[in-house]
Design a protein around this motif. Structure first.
Motif, PDB file in Angstrom:
ATOM      1  N   VAL A   1       0.847  -1.205   0.000  1.00 26.11           N
ATOM      2  CA  VAL A   1       0.000   0.000   0.000  1.00 26.11           C
ATOM      3  C   VAL A   1       0.880   1.251   0.000  1.00 26.11           C
ATOM      4  N   ALA A   2       1.947   1.240   0.768  1.00 26.66           N
ATOM      5  CA  ALA A   2       2.841   2.402   0.808  1.00 26.66           C
ATOM      6  C   ALA A   2       3.518   2.621  -0.553  1.00 26.66           C
ATOM      7  N   VAL A   3       3.975   1.546  -1.183  1.00 23.04           N
ATOM      8  CA  VAL A   3       4.597   1.665  -2.506  1.00 23.04           C
ATOM      9  C   VAL A   3       3.576   2.150  -3.532  1.00 23.04           C
ATOM     10  N   LEU A   4       2.375   1.590  -3.500  1.00 19.80           N
ATOM     11  CA  LEU A   4       1.333   2.001  -4.440  1.00 19.80           C
ATOM     12  C   LEU A   4       0.939   3.463  -4.227  1.00 19.80           C
ATOM     13  N   ALA A   5       0.793   3.898  -2.982  1.00 19.90           N
ATOM     14  CA  ALA A   5       0.448   5.299  -2.695  1.00 19.90           C
ATOM     15  C   ALA A   5       1.565   6.228  -3.146  1.00 19.90           C
ATOM     16  N   THR A   6       2.807   5.814  -2.941  1.00 20.30           N
ATOM     17  CA  THR A   6       3.940   6.626  -3.389  1.00 20.30           C
ATOM     18  C   THR A   6       3.935   6.761  -4.904  1.00 20.30           C
ATOM     19  N   TYR A   7       3.691   5.652  -5.589  1.00 16.09           N
ATOM     20  CA  TYR A   7       3.667   5.680  -7.061  1.00 16.09           C
ATOM     21  C   TYR A   7       2.524   6.559  -7.577  1.00 16.09           C
ATOM     22  N   LEU A   8       1.352   6.435  -6.979  1.00 17.57           N
ATOM     23  CA  LEU A   8       0.213   7.246  -7.416  1.00 17.57           C
ATOM     24  C   LEU A   8       0.461   8.729  -7.156  1.00 17.57           C
ATOM     25  N   THR A   9       1.053   9.042  -6.010  1.00 13.97           N
ATOM     26  CA  THR A   9       1.380  10.439  -5.708  1.00 13.97           C
ATOM     27  C   THR A   9       2.398  10.970  -6.699  1.00 13.97           C
ATOM     28  N   TRP A  10       3.431  10.185  -6.989  1.00 16.61           N
ATOM     29  CA  TRP A  10       4.452  10.595  -7.956  1.00 16.61           C
ATOM     30  C   TRP A  10       3.832  10.815  -9.328  1.00 16.61           C
ATOM     31  N   THR A  11       2.944   9.921  -9.750  1.00 10.85           N
ATOM     32  CA  THR A  11       2.297  10.056 -11.060  1.00 10.85           C
ATOM     33  C   THR A  11       1.431  11.308 -11.114  1.00 10.85           C
ATOM     34  N   ALA A  12       0.659  11.560 -10.070  1.00 12.87           N
ATOM     35  CA  ALA A  12      -0.196  12.755 -10.038  1.00 12.87           C
ATOM     36  C   ALA A  12       0.651  14.025 -10.079  1.00 12.87           C
ATOM     37  N   GLN A  13       1.752  14.039  -9.336  1.00 11.95           N
ATOM     38  CA  GLN A  13       2.627  15.214  -9.355  1.00 11.95           C
ATOM     39  C   GLN A  13       3.278  15.390 -10.719  1.00 11.95           C
ATOM     40  N   ARG A  14       3.651  14.309 -11.364  1.00 10.38           N
ATOM     41  CA  ARG A  14       4.247  14.396 -12.698  1.00 10.38           C
ATOM     42  C   ARG A  14       3.254  14.977 -13.702  1.00 10.38           C
ATOM     43  N   VAL A  15       2.023  14.524 -13.645  1.00  5.96           N
ATOM     44  CA  VAL A  15       0.993  15.059 -14.539  1.00  5.96           C
ATOM     45  C   VAL A  15       0.800  16.553 -14.278  1.00  5.96           C
ATOM     46  N   ASP A  16       0.740  16.934 -13.015  1.00  7.57           N
ATOM     47  CA  ASP A  16       0.585  18.362 -12.672  1.00  7.57           C
ATOM     48  C   ASP A  16       1.777  19.180 -13.175  1.00  7.57           C
ATOM     49  N   ARG A  17       2.992  18.660 -12.966  1.00  2.57           N
ATOM     50  CA  ARG A  17       4.193  19.381 -13.415  1.00  2.57           C
ATOM     51  C   ARG A  17       4.224  19.524 -14.928  1.00  2.57           C
ATOM     52  N   LEU A  18       3.866  18.456 -15.646  1.00  2.00           N
ATOM     53  CA  LEU A  18       3.871  18.533 -17.107  1.00  2.00           C
ATOM     54  C   LEU A  18       2.882  19.573 -17.615  1.00  2.00           C
ATOM     55  N   HIS A  19       1.709  19.614 -17.008  1.00  3.55           N
ATOM     56  CA  HIS A  19       0.723  20.605 -17.440  1.00  3.55           C
ATOM     57  C   HIS A  19       1.145  22.025 -17.053  1.00  3.55           C
ATOM     58  N   ALA A  20       1.780  22.171 -15.905  1.00  2.76           N
ATOM     59  CA  ALA A  20       2.265  23.504 -15.504  1.00  2.76           C
ATOM     60  C   ALA A  20       3.383  23.963 -16.442  1.00  2.76           C
ATOM     61  N   ARG A  21       4.289  23.065 -16.784  1.00  9.26           N
ATOM     62  CA  ARG A  21       5.372  23.424 -17.717  1.00  9.26           C
ATOM     63  C   ARG A  21       4.817  23.742 -19.099  1.00  9.26           C
ATOM     64  N   SER A  22       3.811  23.000 -19.524  1.00 10.13           N
ATOM     65  CA  SER A  22       3.200  23.264 -20.824  1.00 10.13           C
ATOM     66  C   SER A  22       2.512  24.630 -20.830  1.00 10.13           C
ATOM     67  N   ALA A  23       1.836  24.969 -19.747  1.00 12.40           N
ATOM     68  CA  ALA A  23       1.181  26.282 -19.654  1.00 12.40           C
ATOM     69  C   ALA A  23       2.221  27.403 -19.634  1.00 12.40           C
ATOM     70  N   ALA A  24       3.323  27.197 -18.930  1.00  5.12           N
ATOM     71  CA  ALA A  24       4.387  28.205 -18.908  1.00  5.12           C
ATOM     72  C   ALA A  24       5.010  28.364 -20.293  1.00  5.12           C
ATOM     73  N   ALA A  25       5.178  27.263 -21.003  1.00  3.76           N
ATOM     74  CA  ALA A  25       5.726  27.336 -22.361  1.00  3.76           C
ATOM     75  C   ALA A  25       4.756  28.054 -23.293  1.00  3.76           C
ATOM     76  N   ALA A  26       3.469  27.877 -23.091  1.00  2.00           N
ATOM     77  CA  ALA A  26       2.474  28.581 -23.914  1.00  2.00           C
ATOM     78  C   ALA A  26       2.540  30.090 -23.656  1.00  2.00           C
TER      79      ALA A  26
END
Length: 183
Positions: free
Chosen positions: A14-39
């Motif tokens: 559960v701890a590994v799965l929660a860590t992975y899901l948190t990392w994935t959610a943060q990566r998606v947020d970062r990619l969209h923030a970087r894309s908006a900044a590039a726009a």
């Protein structure tokens, strides 16, 4: 004792799965923030190039170039790509010299715009790839973010026009006589 190991294994999973899901959610947020900044950066470079082109058009008294620059400056997002393509076509008809500061401003703004467009489209492509992942879709991790748009225009880079030296034809040289052939 056996039940204790199962609890530890379940908690670890559960701890590994929660860590992975948190990392994935943060990566998606970062990619969209970087894309908006590039726009936003791309928009700033578009405005700089259009303004430099308008100044150049006023100096050279080029009404077509000025009109294209003004249309690009005033374009709404839906019409921006067409306006920028028209401005690029107009800029390619104007002879530019890197020694003239106004020409150099247009040349450098066009180069920077080309780079900003490439960075923007690369980040939008990465955000689209992240959005397509099954886990991201199932957990609705992109619901807070708009889908990044690509900015597809002709290569905006304009170069300095250099006078082309006339090419003189190569001199015609008669072939040397073949050895041993009587003439």
């Amino acid at each position: 004792m056996r039940n204790m190991w199962w609890v530890v294994v379940v908690v670890a999973v559960v701890a590994v799965l929660a860590t992975y899901l948190t990392w994935t959610a943060q990566r998606v947020d970062r990619l969209h923030a970087r894309s908006a900044a590039a726009a936003r950066s791309l928009d700033a470079h578009l405005l700089r190039r259009s303004a430099a082109a308008a100044v150049l058009a006023e100096e050279r008294q080029a009404p077509e170039l000025y009109a294209a620059a003004r249309i690009a400056l005033d374009a709404v997002p839906e019409e921006r790509e067409a306006a920028e393509n028209d401005l690029t076509r107009q800029l390619r008809t104007v002879p530019l010299s890197p020694e003239d500061p106004k020409d150099d401003a247009v040349i450098s703004a066009s180069r920077r715009l080309g780079l900003a467009r490439q960075v923007h489209n690369d980040l939008a492509r990465e955000a689209h790839a992240a959005r397509r992942r099954r886990l991201v879709r199932v957990l609705l991790l992109t619901r807070r973010h708009d889908r990044p748009r690509f900015f597809d225009i002709d290569d905006p880079t304009v170069t300095a026009s250099r006078p082309v030296a006339p090419v003189s034809p190569a001199p015609v040289v008669a072939p040397p006589p073949a050895a041993g052939v009587a003439g």
